[in-house]
Design an enzyme around this catalytic site. Structure first.
Site, PDB file in Angstrom:
ATOM      1  N   SER A 144       0.869  -1.184   0.000  1.00 41.63           N
ATOM      2  CA  SER A 144       0.000   0.000   0.000  1.00 41.63           C
ATOM      3  C   SER A 144       0.902   1.229   0.000  1.00 41.63           C
ATOM      4  O   SER A 144       2.111   1.110   0.246  1.00 41.63           O
ATOM      5  CB  SER A 144      -0.830  -0.016   1.290  1.00 41.63           C
ATOM      6  N   TYR A 157      -2.091  -1.680  10.193  1.00 35.58           N
ATOM      7  CA  TYR A 157      -2.110  -1.745   8.723  1.00 35.58           C
ATOM      8  C   TYR A 157      -0.731  -1.385   8.150  1.00 35.58           C
ATOM      9  O   TYR A 157      -0.190  -2.091   7.298  1.00 35.58           O
ATOM     10  CB  TYR A 157      -3.193  -0.809   8.194  1.00 35.58           C
TER      11      TYR A 157
HETATM   12  N1  LIG Z   1      -8.637   0.237  -1.526  1.00 36.04           N
HETATM   13  C1  LIG Z   1      -7.537   0.926  -1.221  1.00 36.04           C
HETATM   14  O1  LIG Z   1      -7.536   2.174  -1.149  1.00 36.04           O
HETATM   15  C2  LIG Z   1      -6.246   0.194  -0.993  1.00 36.04           C
HETATM   16  C3  LIG Z   1      -5.075   0.963  -0.871  1.00 36.04           C
HETATM   17  C4  LIG Z   1      -3.874   0.312  -0.646  1.00 36.04           C
HETATM   18  C5  LIG Z   1      -3.840  -1.076  -0.568  1.00 36.04           C
HETATM   19  N2  LIG Z   1      -4.987  -1.785  -0.705  1.00 36.04           N
HETATM   20  C6  LIG Z   1      -4.901  -3.248  -0.606  1.00 36.04           C
HETATM   21  O2  LIG Z   1      -5.484  -3.827  -1.755  1.00 36.04           O
HETATM   22  C7  LIG Z   1      -5.918  -5.150  -1.441  1.00 36.04           C
HETATM   23  C8  LIG Z   1      -7.329  -5.351  -1.941  1.00 36.04           C
HETATM   24  O3  LIG Z   1      -8.207  -4.552  -1.158  1.00 36.04           O
HETATM   25  P1  LIG Z   1      -9.510  -3.831  -1.747  1.00 36.04           P
HETATM   26  O4  LIG Z   1      -9.286  -2.396  -1.597  1.00 36.04           O
HETATM   27  O5  LIG Z   1      -9.871  -4.403  -3.043  1.00 36.04           O
HETATM   28  O6  LIG Z   1     -10.567  -4.218  -0.588  1.00 36.04           O
HETATM   29  P2  LIG Z   1     -11.933  -5.065  -0.614  1.00 36.04           P
HETATM   30  O7  LIG Z   1     -12.407  -5.087   0.804  1.00 36.04           O
HETATM   31  O8  LIG Z   1     -12.853  -4.532  -1.647  1.00 36.04           O
HETATM   32  O9  LIG Z   1     -11.422  -6.518  -1.051  1.00 36.04           O
HETATM   33  C9  LIG Z   1     -10.629  -7.312  -0.195  1.00 36.04           C
HETATM   34  C10 LIG Z   1     -11.060  -8.767  -0.343  1.00 36.04           C
HETATM   35  O10 LIG Z   1     -10.239  -9.567   0.536  1.00 36.04           O
HETATM   36  C11 LIG Z   1     -11.102 -10.553   1.090  1.00 36.04           C
HETATM   37  N3  LIG Z   1     -10.561 -11.102   2.335  1.00 36.04           N
HETATM   38  C12 LIG Z   1     -10.560 -10.524   3.554  1.00 36.04           C
HETATM   39  N4  LIG Z   1     -10.038 -11.372   4.443  1.00 36.04           N
HETATM   40  C13 LIG Z   1      -9.704 -12.500   3.782  1.00 36.04           C
HETATM   41  C14 LIG Z   1      -9.121 -13.729   4.173  1.00 36.04           C
HETATM   42  N5  LIG Z   1      -8.801 -13.983   5.460  1.00 36.04           N
HETATM   43  N6  LIG Z   1      -8.907 -14.675   3.232  1.00 36.04           N
HETATM   44  C15 LIG Z   1      -9.274 -14.445   1.949  1.00 36.04           C
HETATM   45  N7  LIG Z   1      -9.843 -13.308   1.519  1.00 36.04           N
HETATM   46  C16 LIG Z   1     -10.049 -12.347   2.433  1.00 36.04           C
HETATM   47  C17 LIG Z   1     -12.414  -9.826   1.339  1.00 36.04           C
HETATM   48  O11 LIG Z   1     -13.493 -10.737   1.519  1.00 36.04           O
HETATM   49  C18 LIG Z   1     -12.522  -8.996   0.076  1.00 36.04           C
HETATM   50  O12 LIG Z   1     -13.218  -9.690  -0.939  1.00 36.04           O
HETATM   51  C19 LIG Z   1      -5.754  -5.285   0.082  1.00 36.04           C
HETATM   52  O13 LIG Z   1      -4.547  -5.966   0.369  1.00 36.04           O
HETATM   53  C20 LIG Z   1      -5.660  -3.857   0.549  1.00 36.04           C
HETATM   54  O14 LIG Z   1      -4.970  -3.732   1.776  1.00 36.04           O
HETATM   55  C21 LIG Z   1      -6.188  -1.188  -0.914  1.00 36.04           C
END
Ligand SMILES: NC(=O)c1ccc[n+]([C@@H]2O[C@H](COP(=O)([O-])OP(=O)(O)OC[C@H]3O[C@@H](n4cnc5c(N)ncnc54)[C@H](O)[C@@H]3O)[C@@H](O)[C@H]2O)c1
Length: 279
Positions: A144, A157
């Site tokens: 991230s 985080y």
């Molecule tokens: N959205 C943002 O702004 C952002 C920014 C930086 C990093 N990220 C990272 O991107 C990645 C994707 O996140 P997103 O934003 O699409 O969020 P999201 O919540 O839309 O999707 C995350 C998915 O991970 C799944 N998940 C959660 N716990 C789990 C587990 N124990 N086993 C398997 N699946 C699991 C959830 O059910 C969900 O479908 C994450 O690693 C997040 O930290 C997101």
């Protein structure tokens, strides 16, 4: 060292956290680029919805990435099923927690570390032997912008995302001279369910979870399909580190230019964005 282009279109792709957000968008994009996709998530219904939106073959697996044995089982299933060599493994599943260190609930922090860091380690360990045997493929681990800077209320985080970066950077050096590589992804704000699905400790006088969800939606600059396109193109271009969104470039520059003062600027920007979100 010059960047080595990689081809992942047409190869099998493995994606965790594929029931929502960036993971779902990656599955949809790669499927439309002829990748058979193995998709995993804890959210069974979300995963079914993702599968229904795909254009090609898929292997769907309800899986908790923090369960090392289950992730190894998944890797064995993917090896059996994969119609093409595995081109990329996206260790993408992640969750959010908002709390100060002083008020942290250790259970929430452990929940996050087990998914956001150990989940990435589990996915890497389970699939790396297959990629090494193929002498081909990319491990793509999601960190991230909070793996570049520390933010108040985000200690769990940030520490997990810094750890993903350190783990993946070390792996990248170990893989030098092989056909396998390791990539770190640093998204800025992407408009997904990450905050809504997170665990948030409300402080007296502080914003409610609903307010934080609204603010995040207003501040997130990038849509998931755009994030997936940047990640896909970045991996194929041979990048080792992929920044996602204009805000990610700002965080990266600040972390380098003002390693102890970046929050002065970020706080100013956050206040302005908050005002904009509120109006
Ligand atoms: N959205 C943002 O702004 C952002 C920014 C930086 C990093 N990220 C990272 O991107 C990645 C994707 O996140 P997103 O934003 O699409 O969020 P999201 O919540 O839309 O999707 C995350 C998915 O991970 C799944 N998940 C959660 N716990 C789990 C587990 N124990 N086993 C398997 N699946 C699991 C959830 O059910 C969900 O479908 C994450 O690693 C997040 O930290 C997101």
């Amino acid at each position: 060292m010059s960047k080595q282009r990689r081809t992942i279109s047409g190869r099998t792709a493995v994606i965790t956290g594929a029931a929502s957000g960036i993971g779902r968008a990656l599955a949809q994009r790669l499927s439309s680029y002829s990748c058979p996709v193995a998709i995993a998530d804890v959210d069974e219904q979300g995963l079914k919805d993702t599968e229904a939106s795909l254009r090609g073959p898929a292997l769907r697996k309800v899986l908790d990435v923090s369960d090392a044995a289950a992730v190894h089982e998944f890797a064995a299933e993917v090896r059996e099923w994969a119609p093409q060599p595995i081109g990329a493994v996206f260790n993408n599943a992640g969750v959010a927690v908002g709390s100060t260190v002083l008020d942290a609930n250790p259970d929430d922090d452990n929940w996050l570390w087990n998914i956001n860091f150990h989940g990435v380690v589990n996915g890497t360990r389970a699939f790396l032997p297959i990629l090494v045997e193929q002498d081909e493929g990319v491990i793509v681990n999601t960190s991230s912008v909070f793996g570049l800077v520390g933010m108040p209320g985000q200690s769990a985080y940030c520490s997990a995302k810094f750890a993903v970066r350190g783990f993946t950077d070390s792996l990248r050096q170990e893989l030098r001279g092989t056909g396998v590589s390791a990539v770190t992804v640093h998204p800025g704000g992407v408009n997904t369910n990450i905050v809504r699905n997170g665990r948030f400790r409300e402080e007296p006088g502080g914003p409610s979870k609903e307010q934080v969800v609204k603010e995040f939606a207003a501040m997130a600059m990038t849509q998931p399909d755009k994030a997936a396109a940047i990640i896909h193109r970045g991996v194929e271009a041979g990048k080792s580190r992929i920044l996602v969104g204009p805000d990610a470039y700002l965080f990266d520059a600040l972390a380098r230019l003002a390693p102890t003062r970046y929050f002065d600027v970020l706080e100013w920007a956050q206040t302005r964005l908050r005002k904009r979100a509120a109006s």
